[in-house]
Design an enzyme around this catalytic site. Structure first.
Site, PDB file in Angstrom:
ATOM      1  CB  SER A  13      -0.918   0.003   1.231  1.00 28.09           C
ATOM      2  OG  SER A  13      -0.134  -0.198   2.397  1.00 28.09           O
ATOM      3  CB  VAL A  63       2.435 -10.599   6.934  1.00 29.17           C
ATOM      4  CG1 VAL A  63       1.975 -10.074   5.594  1.00 29.17           C
ATOM      5  CG2 VAL A  63       3.345  -9.604   7.651  1.00 29.17           C
ATOM      6  CG  ASN A  89       7.485  -4.518   0.530  1.00 31.41           C
ATOM      7  OD1 ASN A  89       8.563  -3.967   0.328  1.00 31.41           O
ATOM      8  ND2 ASN A  89       6.436  -3.850   1.008  1.00 31.41           N
ATOM      9  CB  SER A 141      17.720  -4.405   5.381  1.00 29.87           C
ATOM     10  OG  SER A 141      18.472  -3.250   5.695  1.00 29.87           O
ATOM     11  CE1 TYR A 154      13.608  -3.226   8.993  1.00 21.96           C
ATOM     12  CE2 TYR A 154      15.927  -2.725   8.669  1.00 21.96           C
ATOM     13  CZ  TYR A 154      14.648  -2.833   8.172  1.00 21.96           C
ATOM     14  OH  TYR A 154      14.407  -2.570   6.844  1.00 21.96           O
ATOM     15  CE  LYS A 158      13.759  -6.036   6.809  1.00 21.61           C
ATOM     16  NZ  LYS A 158      12.651  -6.391   5.917  1.00 21.61           N
TER      17      LYS A 158
HETATM   18  P1  NAP Z   1       6.963   1.551   4.543  1.00 23.56           P
HETATM   19  O1  NAP Z   1       6.935   2.713   3.615  1.00 23.56           O
HETATM   20  O2  NAP Z   1       6.955   1.805   6.028  1.00 23.56           O
HETATM   21  O3  NAP Z   1       5.755   0.562   4.159  1.00 23.56           O
HETATM   22  C1  NAP Z   1       5.566  -0.615   4.906  1.00 23.56           C
HETATM   23  C2  NAP Z   1       4.485  -1.445   4.281  1.00 23.56           C
HETATM   24  O4  NAP Z   1       4.344  -2.653   5.063  1.00 23.56           O
HETATM   25  C3  NAP Z   1       3.126  -0.773   4.281  1.00 23.56           C
HETATM   26  O5  NAP Z   1       2.456  -1.127   3.090  1.00 23.56           O
HETATM   27  C4  NAP Z   1       2.427  -1.387   5.489  1.00 23.56           C
HETATM   28  O6  NAP Z   1       1.021  -1.433   5.348  1.00 23.56           O
HETATM   29  C5  NAP Z   1       2.982  -2.794   5.442  1.00 23.56           C
HETATM   30  N1  NAP Z   1       2.888  -3.505   6.715  1.00 23.56           N
HETATM   31  C6  NAP Z   1       3.422  -3.151   7.916  1.00 23.56           C
HETATM   32  N2  NAP Z   1       3.106  -4.068   8.838  1.00 23.56           N
HETATM   33  C7  NAP Z   1       2.360  -5.017   8.220  1.00 23.56           C
HETATM   34  C8  NAP Z   1       1.715  -6.224   8.638  1.00 23.56           C
HETATM   35  N3  NAP Z   1       1.779  -6.645   9.900  1.00 23.56           N
HETATM   36  N4  NAP Z   1       1.026  -6.948   7.723  1.00 23.56           N
HETATM   37  C9  NAP Z   1       0.930  -6.528   6.437  1.00 23.56           C
HETATM   38  N5  NAP Z   1       1.508  -5.393   5.979  1.00 23.56           N
HETATM   39  C10 NAP Z   1       2.203  -4.659   6.855  1.00 23.56           C
HETATM   40  O7  NAP Z   1       8.247   0.638   4.305  1.00 23.56           O
HETATM   41  P2  NAP Z   1       9.279   0.596   3.069  1.00 23.56           P
HETATM   42  O8  NAP Z   1      10.366   1.540   3.338  1.00 23.56           O
HETATM   43  O9  NAP Z   1       8.544   0.651   1.776  1.00 23.56           O
HETATM   44  O10 NAP Z   1       9.887  -0.869   3.288  1.00 23.56           O
HETATM   45  C11 NAP Z   1       9.397  -2.005   2.607  1.00 23.56           C
HETATM   46  C12 NAP Z   1      10.312  -3.182   2.915  1.00 23.56           C
HETATM   47  O11 NAP Z   1      11.636  -2.859   2.505  1.00 23.56           O
HETATM   48  C13 NAP Z   1      10.387  -3.525   4.397  1.00 23.56           C
HETATM   49  O12 NAP Z   1      10.493  -4.921   4.572  1.00 23.56           O
HETATM   50  C14 NAP Z   1      11.666  -2.852   4.839  1.00 23.56           C
HETATM   51  O13 NAP Z   1      12.229  -3.458   5.982  1.00 23.56           O
HETATM   52  C15 NAP Z   1      12.530  -3.035   3.598  1.00 23.56           C
HETATM   53  N6  NAP Z   1      13.640  -2.080   3.507  1.00 23.56           N
HETATM   54  C16 NAP Z   1      13.406  -0.728   3.431  1.00 23.56           C
HETATM   55  C17 NAP Z   1      14.493   0.162   3.367  1.00 23.56           C
HETATM   56  C18 NAP Z   1      14.321   1.655   3.279  1.00 23.56           C
HETATM   57  O14 NAP Z   1      15.354   2.369   3.321  1.00 23.56           O
HETATM   58  N7  NAP Z   1      13.118   2.186   3.133  1.00 23.56           N
HETATM   59  C19 NAP Z   1      15.785  -0.357   3.398  1.00 23.56           C
HETATM   60  C20 NAP Z   1      15.977  -1.730   3.479  1.00 23.56           C
HETATM   61  C21 NAP Z   1      14.895  -2.579   3.531  1.00 23.56           C
HETATM   62  P3  NAP Z   1       0.056  -0.226   5.851  1.00 23.56           P
HETATM   63  O15 NAP Z   1       0.167   0.880   4.847  1.00 23.56           O
HETATM   64  O16 NAP Z   1      -1.288  -0.866   5.846  1.00 23.56           O
HETATM   65  O17 NAP Z   1       0.546   0.190   7.203  1.00 23.56           O
END
Ligand code: NAP
Length: 246
Positions: A13, A63, A89, A141, A154, A158
């Protein structure tokens, strides 16, 4: 006409997940988007994707809850009949130094990031095995590889995802199912928007490409790993980090 492929993206989302879903929709996949809260206009996303000529199913569920995951996967199967690509994700952070990290904050991050990946993979794999085909991409990550002060929970989740991905890749290779992980570095999403400007500047200065990545840059690599263009790639962790970790 060739049958359209189907992707399930957890946490689709916002942020990286939304961009992943969009890249698949742009490439003619039917898309199932999982989300948990009502923070974003998911109906708007559905409309936008359907405007691209593909189907979009919204599946609400946590999830980390086995029952939600079971219902979610069954809903996707009853709508589309199959899942070709799974992108695990969904993820959260609860950053804090170890000495102040509560048991609740440790458990919550492990439950959503790591256990969630296990639950969804297990539920989806059942259907991929029947088809003897599939590709799973898990969001790890760079901190799962190198660690990070303030992110013990975290980073552990990961690192766990990396071990999980490699084990699943070995178990399922004989069924023609591939499993890979991506390890993004510092990507501009809600997750990183909470960081102070001076922290962001410091991190950028440590990145060889001298900038944050975009969600689209992560999504394009994930698309490649889901596609037949990567048909001989399994059990790998691909860093998407502007050269932070090499
Ligand atoms: P984000 O903008 O915070 O979005 C998180 C997403 O996960 C949202 O769609 C949220 O849904 C959903 N979510 C959270 N808890 C959930 C649950 N219990 N069940 C189902 N959905 C859930 O995060 P992002 O930065 O896009 O990160 C996405 C992935 O990439 C994550 O696994 C994160 O650890 C990884 N990552 C991110 C970065 C970075 O720099 N951003 C770096 C390395 C890895 P809602 O909208 O409904 O809350």
């Amino acid at each position: 006409m060739e049958e359209r492929k189907v992707v399930l993206v957890t946490g689709g989302s916002r942020g990286i997940g939304k961009e992943v879903a969009e890249v698949y929709a742009d490439n003619g996949y039917d898309v199932a988007i999982n989300y948990v809260s009502d923070k974003t206009d998911v109906e708007g996303i559905k409309k936008e994707f359907e405007g691209k000529g593909v189907k979009c199913l919204l599946v609400k569920g946590d999830v980390s809850k086995a029952e939600d995951v079971q219902n979610m996967v069954e809903e996707v199967i009853s709508e589309f009949g199959k899942i070709d690509v799974l992108v695990n994700n969904a993820g959260i952070t609860r950053d804090c130094l170890l000495m102040r990290m509560s048991e609740e904050d440790f458990d919550k991050v492990i439950e959503i990031n790591l256990k969630g990946t296990y639950l969804v993979t297990k539920a989806v794999t059942k259907y991929m095995m029947k088809k003897r085909q599939g590709s799973i991409i898990n969001l790890a990550s760079v901190v799962g590889v190198v660690g990070n002060a303030g992110q013990a929970n975290y980073s552990a989740s990961k690192a766990g995802i990396i071990g999980f991905t490699k084990s699943v890749a070995k178990e399922l290779a004989s069924r023609n199912i591939r499993a890979n992980a991506v390890a993004p570095g510092f990507i501009a999403t809600d997750m990183t928007s909470v960081l102070k400007d001076e922290v962001k500047e410091h991190i950028n200065s440590q990145i060889p490409l001298k900038r944050m990545g975009t969600a689209r840059e992560v999504a394009e690599v994930i698309y490649f790993l889901g596609s037949d263009k990567s048909s001989y790639v399994t059990g790998q962790v691909i860093n998407i980090d502007g050269g932070m970790v090499m």
